[in-house]
Write a protein that holds these residues in place. Structure first.
Motif, PDB file in Angstrom:
ATOM      1  N   GLU A 149       0.737  -1.289  -0.262  1.00 54.15           N
ATOM      2  CA  GLU A 149      -0.408  -0.243   0.154  1.00 54.15           C
ATOM      3  C   GLU A 149       1.197   1.091   0.145  1.00 54.15           C
ATOM      4  OE1 GLU A 149      -3.475  -0.241  -1.014  1.00 54.15           O
ATOM      5  OE2 GLU A 149      -3.060  -2.150  -0.963  1.00 54.15           O
ATOM      6  N   THR A 150       2.360   1.352   0.765  1.00 54.68           N
ATOM      7  CA  THR A 150       2.556   2.363   1.450  1.00 54.68           C
ATOM      8  C   THR A 150       4.454   2.367   0.042  1.00 54.68           C
ATOM      9  OG1 THR A 150       3.761   1.563   3.181  1.00 54.68           O
ATOM     10  CG2 THR A 150       1.678   2.878   3.510  1.00 54.68           C
ATOM     11  N   TYR A 154       8.171   8.503  -1.158  1.00 57.68           N
ATOM     12  CA  TYR A 154       7.028  10.281  -1.722  1.00 57.68           C
ATOM     13  C   TYR A 154       6.650  10.784  -0.712  1.00 57.68           C
ATOM     14  CZ  TYR A 154       7.281   6.000  -5.372  1.00 57.68           C
ATOM     15  OH  TYR A 154       7.348   5.247  -6.702  1.00 57.68           O
ATOM     16  N   ASN A 166       5.243   9.751   2.465  1.00 55.23           N
ATOM     17  CA  ASN A 166       4.660   8.593   3.059  1.00 55.23           C
ATOM     18  C   ASN A 166       4.796   8.283   3.864  1.00 55.23           C
ATOM     19  OD1 ASN A 166       1.656   9.253   1.360  1.00 55.23           O
ATOM     20  ND2 ASN A 166       2.512   7.377  -0.175  1.00 55.23           N
ATOM     21  N   ARG A 175      -6.406  12.282  -9.532  1.00 56.30           N
ATOM     22  CA  ARG A 175      -7.128  11.925  -8.799  1.00 56.30           C
ATOM     23  C   ARG A 175      -8.219  11.823  -9.060  1.00 56.30           C
ATOM     24  NH1 ARG A 175      -4.661  13.283  -3.103  1.00 56.30           N
ATOM     25  NH2 ARG A 175      -2.594  11.747  -3.335  1.00 56.30           N
ATOM     26  N   ARG A 200      -4.002   3.555 -10.923  1.00 54.28           N
ATOM     27  CA  ARG A 200      -4.272   3.027  -9.331  1.00 54.28           C
ATOM     28  C   ARG A 200      -3.250   4.537  -8.734  1.00 54.28           C
ATOM     29  NH1 ARG A 200      -2.385   1.090  -4.280  1.00 54.28           N
ATOM     30  NH2 ARG A 200      -0.911  -0.729  -5.751  1.00 54.28           N
ATOM     31  N   CYS A 201      -3.966   5.059  -8.101  1.00 51.39           N
ATOM     32  CA  CYS A 201      -3.670   6.023  -8.001  1.00 51.39           C
ATOM     33  C   CYS A 201      -3.116   5.819  -6.031  1.00 51.39           C
ATOM     34  CB  CYS A 201      -4.121   7.909  -7.626  1.00 51.39           C
ATOM     35  SG  CYS A 201      -4.439   8.388  -9.294  1.00 51.39           S
ATOM     36  N   LEU A 202      -2.370   7.023  -5.716  1.00 45.90           N
ATOM     37  CA  LEU A 202      -1.934   6.519  -3.862  1.00 45.90           C
ATOM     38  C   LEU A 202      -3.264   7.098  -3.316  1.00 45.90           C
ATOM     39  CD1 LEU A 202       0.588   4.610  -4.765  1.00 45.90           C
ATOM     40  CD2 LEU A 202       1.695   5.762  -3.140  1.00 45.90           C
ATOM     41  N   ASN A 203      -4.009   6.620  -2.440  1.00 46.47           N
ATOM     42  CA  ASN A 203      -4.571   8.275  -1.506  1.00 46.47           C
ATOM     43  C   ASN A 203      -3.518   8.658   0.294  1.00 46.47           C
ATOM     44  OD1 ASN A 203      -6.814   7.396  -2.657  1.00 46.47           O
ATOM     45  ND2 ASN A 203      -7.177   5.297  -1.483  1.00 46.47           N
TER      46      ASN A 203
END
Ligand SMILES: *Cc1c(COP(=O)(O)O)cnc(C)c1O
Length: 371
Positions: free
Chosen positions: A107-108, A133, A135, A259, A269-272
């Motif tokens: 996920e990250t 990034y 995160n 987004r 798929r974008c990261l939230n």
């Protein structure tokens, strides 16, 4: 006429009007490096801006990483991630330490704490995670493992300038964190970097290590390199500090546009955004599922290039896939299937403070095949 290129990033440049008085003053003082006036001022201003206690400026982020490990007097193995810029693991090897690569979270894309413990041996001395990034890593799980096994934690926070979790800078986590102020990063001093530490004692040790190990004019107490930031870099950093909040806000707007527009594109798929995190939006990675999307990541990369959109495949190749690292017997490599999958399908879209809505829409339209 040559078509305008849309680059993945552009440097945050202070205006010449703001920079000029700094330069004139440096010329007056005739003090160009070695803990000068603006070096001291930038350390103070960055502590205030970032919400940290001590910061030690460096000539670049890589030497900050190398010096951080030197300062902790590490010996043996350092557990780290293959999903990063190569400076992360190079800095381990430059200290004659052994990088031990373990896989990341799907996920990250950050070092997965559940893989760390299995990689610990009696030689393990430290964990070197990266806030990829910007995160934040799962620092509570990482710190619990470090405490249990008596390991140091150094965060490569090169992407995490200004990132906060629950109103606290992520730079306060672990034993040391490092920043990069390279021109391609969200905040820059052209080349530059920093170590964030928690005690005055460590700050003084770092100050010596970046300046040949000098204790006094006639005394050397440690094997230090030369990794000092000069006055022009510091002035550039001071003159830019007033621009960073607006730049991050602009990046956030770009992220929102991407987004919203890409939410309904199959195979992208974008990261939230993460709960409780103040992000800096330094990168905009998307993951391509070629079956669903109909084009591979590399085909999309080429198609963007043909249209003068210079996206980048950060991080490809995976560190452990570089010829230098493959089968390198000075490293230990556990399975990194998750990282490999991300590395082969990721593309970072243009993300910076000077993108116009037209630029962003152009990128979106190419991805949506509307051009
Ligand atoms: C940029 C970067 C570095 C190195 O910083 P420099 O200032 O270019 O030496 C280290 N780690 C990561 C993850 C980076 O992106």
């Amino acid at each position: 006429m040559k078509m305008k290129q849309i680059t993945v990033t552009t440097p945050l440049l202070p205006s010449l009007d703001v920079l000029k008085p700094y330069l004139e003053d440096i010329w007056q003082r005739k003090w160009l490096t070695n803990n000068g006036h603006y070096h001291q001022l930038l350390e103070k201003e960055l502590c205030d801006y970032l919400g940290v206690k001590h910061i030690c400026l460096f000539s670049n982020g890589t030497l900050a990483l190398v010096t951080a490990m030197q300062a902790l007097e590490l010996k043996g193995e350092v557990i780290t991630t293959p999903y990063s810029f190569v400076a992360t693991s190079h800095s381990v090897m430059l200290n004659n330490l052994t990088p031990v690569f373990v896989d990341v979270e799907p996920e990250t894309f950050n070092l997965d704490p559940t893989n760390i413990e299995a990689a610990i041996t009696d030689k393990t001395c430290a964990i070197l995670p990266v806030h990829v990034y910007g995160n934040p890593c799962d620092h509570q799980a990482i710190q619990a493992i470090a405490d249990k096994h008596d390991l140091k934690v150094i965060y490569d926070a090169a992407h995490a300038f200004g990132v906060k979790k629950d109103d606290c800078s992520v730079l306060n986590w672990g034993d040391l964190s490092i920043l990069s102020f390279h021109a391609t990063k969200a905040y820059s001093t052209i080349e530059g970097g920093a170590i964030i530490c928690h005690t005055l004692e460590m700050k003084q040790k770092l100050d010596k290590l970046k300046s040949f190990g000098y204790e006094s004019e006639t005394q050397i107490t440690m094997l230090g390199s030369n990794a000092k930031m000069n006055e022009i870099q510091a002035a550039f950093g001071l003159a830019s500090l007033g621009l960073i909040d607006d730049a991050i806000e602009k990046r956030q707007q770009v992220a929102k546009m991407y987004r919203e527009a890409l939410a309904d594109v199959r195979g992208i798929r974008c990261l939230n955004d993460l709960d409780g995190v103040h992000h800096n939006y330094s990168y905009f990675p998307v993951i391509i599922d070629d079956q669903e999307y109909g084009l591979s990541r590399d085909a999309l990369y080429e198609k963007l290039r043909e249209n003068n959109v210079l996206a980048r495949r950060y991080f490809y190749p995976l560190i452990t896939e570089f010829e230098f690292y493959k089968n390198n017997n000075k490293t230990v490599q556990h399975s990194s299937d998750v990282a490999k999958g991300i590395s082969e399908n990721v593309i970072c879209l243009p993300m910076h403070h000077e993108l116009s809505n037209d630029d962003v829409n152009k990128v979106i339209n190419i991805i949506k095949d509307l051009i």
